[in-house]
Design a protein around this motif. Sequence first.
Motif, PDB file in Angstrom:
ATOM      1  N   LEU A   1     -34.704 -54.508 108.964  1.00  0.00           N
ATOM      2  CA  LEU A   1     -34.238 -54.262 110.323  1.00  0.00           C
ATOM      3  C   LEU A   1     -32.758 -53.866 110.359  1.00  0.00           C
ATOM      4  N   GLN A   2     -31.932 -54.511 109.524  1.00  0.00           N
ATOM      5  CA  GLN A   2     -30.496 -54.230 109.566  1.00  0.00           C
ATOM      6  C   GLN A   2     -30.119 -52.982 108.767  1.00  0.00           C
ATOM      7  N   ASP A   3     -30.596 -52.895 107.535  1.00  0.00           N
ATOM      8  CA  ASP A   3     -30.234 -51.751 106.690  1.00  0.00           C
ATOM      9  C   ASP A   3     -31.158 -50.551 106.898  1.00  0.00           C
ATOM     10  N   GLY A   4     -32.444 -50.842 107.150  1.00  0.00           N
ATOM     11  CA  GLY A   4     -33.399 -49.752 107.313  1.00  0.00           C
ATOM     12  C   GLY A   4     -33.444 -49.177 108.711  1.00  0.00           C
ATOM     13  N   ARG A   5     -33.419 -50.068 109.708  1.00  0.00           N
ATOM     14  CA  ARG A   5     -33.504 -49.614 111.105  1.00  0.00           C
ATOM     15  C   ARG A   5     -32.151 -49.605 111.813  1.00  0.00           C
ATOM     16  N   GLY A   6     -31.120 -50.147 111.193  1.00  0.00           N
ATOM     17  CA  GLY A   6     -29.784 -50.105 111.768  1.00  0.00           C
ATOM     18  C   GLY A   6     -29.520 -51.091 112.884  1.00  0.00           C
TER      19      GLY A   6
ATOM     20  N   GLN B   1     -39.344 -45.004 113.746  1.00  0.00           N
ATOM     21  CA  GLN B   1     -39.451 -44.855 115.192  1.00  0.00           C
ATOM     22  C   GLN B   1     -40.489 -45.781 115.819  1.00  0.00           C
ATOM     23  N   THR B   2     -41.114 -46.622 115.018  1.00  0.00           N
ATOM     24  CA  THR B   2     -42.134 -47.530 115.541  1.00  0.00           C
ATOM     25  C   THR B   2     -41.506 -48.547 116.487  1.00  0.00           C
ATOM     26  N   SER B   3     -42.186 -48.832 117.580  1.00  0.00           N
ATOM     27  CA  SER B   3     -41.679 -49.820 118.531  1.00  0.00           C
ATOM     28  C   SER B   3     -41.492 -51.172 117.841  1.00  0.00           C
TER      29      SER B   3
ATOM     30  N   ASN C   1     -34.234 -45.562 102.973  1.00  0.00           N
ATOM     31  CA  ASN C   1     -35.519 -45.290 102.346  1.00  0.00           C
ATOM     32  C   ASN C   1     -36.476 -46.425 102.673  1.00  0.00           C
ATOM     33  N   LEU C   2     -37.235 -46.267 103.736  1.00  0.00           N
ATOM     34  CA  LEU C   2     -38.117 -47.339 104.193  1.00  0.00           C
ATOM     35  C   LEU C   2     -39.252 -47.614 103.223  1.00  0.00           C
TER      36      LEU C   2
END
Length: 490
Positions: free
Chosen positions: A289-294, A352-354, A431-432
């Motif tokens: 959540l922090q590194d991948g989704r910001g 972009q997933t909710s 890189n998810l």
Amino acid sequence: MTSRVSPKVAVSVVYVAAMFMTILDSTIVNVALPTIGRDFGVPATTVASISIYFLVSLAVFITASGWLGDRFGGKRVLLAAIAVFTAASALCGAAQSLTQLDIFRVLQGAGGGLMAPVGLAMLFRVFPPAERVRASSILTVPTTLAPALGPILGGLLVTELSWRWVFYVNVPLGVLALAFGAVFLDGSNALRPGPFDATGFVLAGAGLGLLMYGVSEGPIRHWSSPVVLVTIAAGTILLAVLMAVEWRKRLPLIDLRLLGNRLFRSSNAVIVLSSASFIGTLYVVSLFLQDGRGLSALDSGLSIFPEALGVMAGAQLASRVIYPVLGPRRNIAFGELGVAASIGLMTLVGAQTSLWWLRLLMFCLGVAQGQVFVPAQAAAFATISPEATGRASTVFNVIRQLGSATGVAVFTTVIVAVGATSTEAGQVTPNLAAYHLAFLLAAGIAVAGAVVALSIHDADAAATMVRRRGRKVAPGGPIAAVGAATEPGR
């Protein structure tokens, strides 16, 4: 005055408070590490020692907890451990250098290492086998709420106050737990465990300490690092020597003969796999959540929090409805499969997933994990005698700690090996796929836990399969009246 609070309530309150502080500390500090590094002017990789030294100290002092609790009484040792942890927390908050902070974290780990096994032994001594499932549902409060609350509280404290408050927050809770325990805990449970096994303590402390250090440093230094290889090899050798030495002793510090009890052995095998997949997943989700989704640390914590609500709901479902009917074997197996499905579906969460989809999965993960923690802890001690409960608690907590640390280390290694970032059109992006692979591995470990759960024999845990109205379910047969408790040490 003490008659106003039953021993069950008194032990439960103090134990939950102690465990909540210890587990919260492990997650809340991680949020503050970057800020601490900047404040002390050291690289981000250097401040990892703050977490590593705590984990190593925790592993070392867990080994002596059973003997100390039996020799001096659970009340004395538990309150002394809370006092050490609380004082060390205040010292950590006041540290003026990274070296000072590392030293105080070792002291904190010493207190934390004693709290969990001694408190667990006290809890299972005051709750008879017929009420072990109820006791295990109590344990879900600190073990599930604290990891989810840590990032939220840590983010608020670091942002609004200072990183020092991630340590100071333990002080009021510790003082309240000490005051409550001093008044209401029963201190008359000292036993005669025999002389202190100094050889076992040195071998166990050095072996676990080196192994934990190597496992924790592996993802940071890389597994090919000489320091990592040497410490893991040395730790493994010392633990092998420990097994050979302790097996021959009449009163060993680490009573490995308890693993000859098939229910205790199978339950511990489930716990090590479950801890690795569950605790490791919570760590990976936070990174994702922090590194991948910001997301910020606070927003990340809020998205993880539904897991805690799920576990608490799942624990009640297990203890009140499912466990008395299905027994630990099927309850744990179905729970682990639910854990695997929840984690596996996290691989479908993209950039972009909710986030509500992930929050739903976190809740489902919690409900499923409640079907594992509660039955496994209740069943593990079902056939352990009161005299052996302290030693069994030591073994149980060592195994759980190793599982948790291994899960975090392995999943972090997977993310590093795949690469947390990738370069597309000259631009570095998260890189998810690295996180998704870690999720798949965690799901696989949960499936392995389900397979291991099938080795549990429900008949061994019959004394714990009790309905709330005082009737127990005989495995494979009709409901029968509750009889005598299982023979100690059967």
